[in-house]
Design an enzyme around this catalytic site. Structure first.
Site, PDB file in Angstrom:
ATOM      1  N   ASP A  32      25.719  18.043 -30.639  1.00 41.66           N
ATOM      2  CA  ASP A  32      24.724  19.035 -31.023  1.00 41.66           C
ATOM      3  C   ASP A  32      25.319  20.438 -31.018  1.00 41.66           C
ATOM      4  O   ASP A  32      26.445  20.665 -30.558  1.00 41.66           O
ATOM      5  CB  ASP A  32      23.535  18.981 -30.057  1.00 41.66           C
ATOM      6  CG  ASP A  32      22.594  17.825 -30.364  1.00 41.66           C
ATOM      7  OD1 ASP A  32      22.785  17.163 -31.395  1.00 41.66           O
ATOM      8  OD2 ASP A  32      21.682  17.579 -29.552  1.00 41.66           O
ATOM      9  N   LYS A  46      21.147  20.824 -34.830  1.00 48.15           N
ATOM     10  CA  LYS A  46      19.879  21.184 -35.461  1.00 48.15           C
ATOM     11  C   LYS A  46      19.424  22.498 -34.845  1.00 48.15           C
ATOM     12  O   LYS A  46      19.086  22.553 -33.676  1.00 48.15           O
ATOM     13  CB  LYS A  46      18.829  20.091 -35.258  1.00 48.15           C
ATOM     14  CG  LYS A  46      19.224  18.743 -35.849  1.00 48.15           C
ATOM     15  CD  LYS A  46      18.186  17.679 -35.592  1.00 48.15           C
ATOM     16  CE  LYS A  46      16.941  17.879 -36.444  1.00 48.15           C
ATOM     17  NZ  LYS A  46      17.204  17.751 -37.882  1.00 48.15           N
ATOM     18  N   MET A  67      12.392  26.061 -26.492  1.00 45.52           N
ATOM     19  CA  MET A  67      12.338  26.333 -27.932  1.00 45.52           C
ATOM     20  C   MET A  67      11.066  27.089 -28.317  1.00 45.52           C
ATOM     21  O   MET A  67      10.408  26.767 -29.301  1.00 45.52           O
ATOM     22  CB  MET A  67      12.450  25.017 -28.713  1.00 45.52           C
ATOM     23  CG  MET A  67      13.767  24.294 -28.468  1.00 45.52           C
ATOM     24  SD  MET A  67      13.853  22.633 -29.164  1.00 45.52           S
ATOM     25  CE  MET A  67      12.800  21.711 -28.016  1.00 45.52           C
TER      26      MET A  67
END
Length: 289
Positions: free
Chosen positions: A55, A77, A192
């Site tokens: 990641d 991502k 997030m």
């Protein structure tokens, strides 16, 4: 990936460490950023993998422990940026395993904490690929600890809630019952959440959390670029904009944030005095309960 003449394999302590067999995929947490927060199982996996699919938040320092001949594939991502589709990532893992590769899927934090590890693991199992799960230190715990914020403290909370700030499409999470979260959890940790911080703030205030409630935003947690903003629920959006605090970041809401005044261990290690040894105002030594 690494110059074979300069590569030095890590030396693991004596133990019956598991073998990453051809055709297997290990879903592994890389921790919140600091290479020292990897588990020994993660280092063992890096030393064996033929292919590492990682990641965005996995650092070059961590990847440098891979074998020189290992293939390294980026599958990050990041919100608002071109990213691989989750379906493509999952099926790539299947294909690599079917090619007889020893595959390490390396994910920031813990793969099962807002990391899509469950989705990838389920895909692999449905396609008959054997897996091993290697937990990692989640940023919502380890990242806040590096900021000097304990997610639980007996004088503050008997509950903590971990939530994600957006859904799988990147939009604000509509399925969360913010009033219930606001009432039921003394400390809230938000992953997030920077993109939708204004809406999250509004939801919590509307549900009864005070505008003066302490908030900490920790960006790039546990890395040399770590920054911590101590603010309040009422001013967190404006303060973050002014200070240039952005993603990746962990947001903590609750009185536990005040403990940083005493437990900012990185500041203490740099020779600074604690700002307040009794930030909760208990008026007694910490050992007296």
């Amino acid at each position: 990936m690494t110059d074979s003449h300069t590569y030095t394999a890590p030396v693991l302590p004596g133990h019956n460490w598991p073998t990453l067999e051809p055709g297997w995929v290990w879903l592994c947490g890389a921790g919140p950023g600091d290479p020292g927060l990897l588990t020994v199982h993660a280092v063992n996996a890096l030393m064996q993998a033929d292919v590492i699919v990682h990641d965005a938040l996995v650092s070059p320092e961590i990847l440098s422990w891979a074998r020189p001949e290992a293939e390294v594939i980026y599958a990050g991502k990041r919100g608002g940026k071109p990213s691989a589709k989750q379906r493509d990532i999952s099926l790539k893992l299947v294909d690599l395993a079917r090619d007889g590769k020893r595959v390490l899927r390396l994910k920031g934090g813990d793969p099962f904490v807002f990391g899509r590890g469950g989705e990838e693991g389920q895909t692999l199992v449905q396609h008959g690929v054997p897996i091993r799960i290697i937990p990692g230190i989640s940023a919502g715990i380890g990242g806040l600890a590096y900021a000097g914020i304990p997610v639980t403290h007996r004088d503050v909370n008997q509950s903590v809630t971990f939530v994600t700030g957006h859904d799988q499409s990147g939009n604000a999470t509509g399925s969360l019952d913010w009033p219930a979260i606001a009432r039921g959890s003394q400390v809230i940790v938000i992953y997030m959440g920077m993109k939708h911080l204004d809406r999250i703030r509004s939801e919590l205030i509307a549900a009864g959390r005070g505008e003066d409630e302490p908030v900490a935003i920790t960006s790039n947690a546990t890395t040399p670029d770590q920054r911590v903003l101590e603010t309040t629920l009422g001013t967190c959006v404006e303060d973050a904009d002014r200070e240039g605090i952005g993603a990746p970041a962990i947001i903590c809401v609750g009185l536990a944030v005040l403990m940083r005044q005493a437990l900012d261990w990185q500041a203490l290690a740099a020779g600074l005095e604690p700002r307040n040894t009794d930030p909760l105002g208990r008026g007694r030594p910490a050992e007296d309960r």
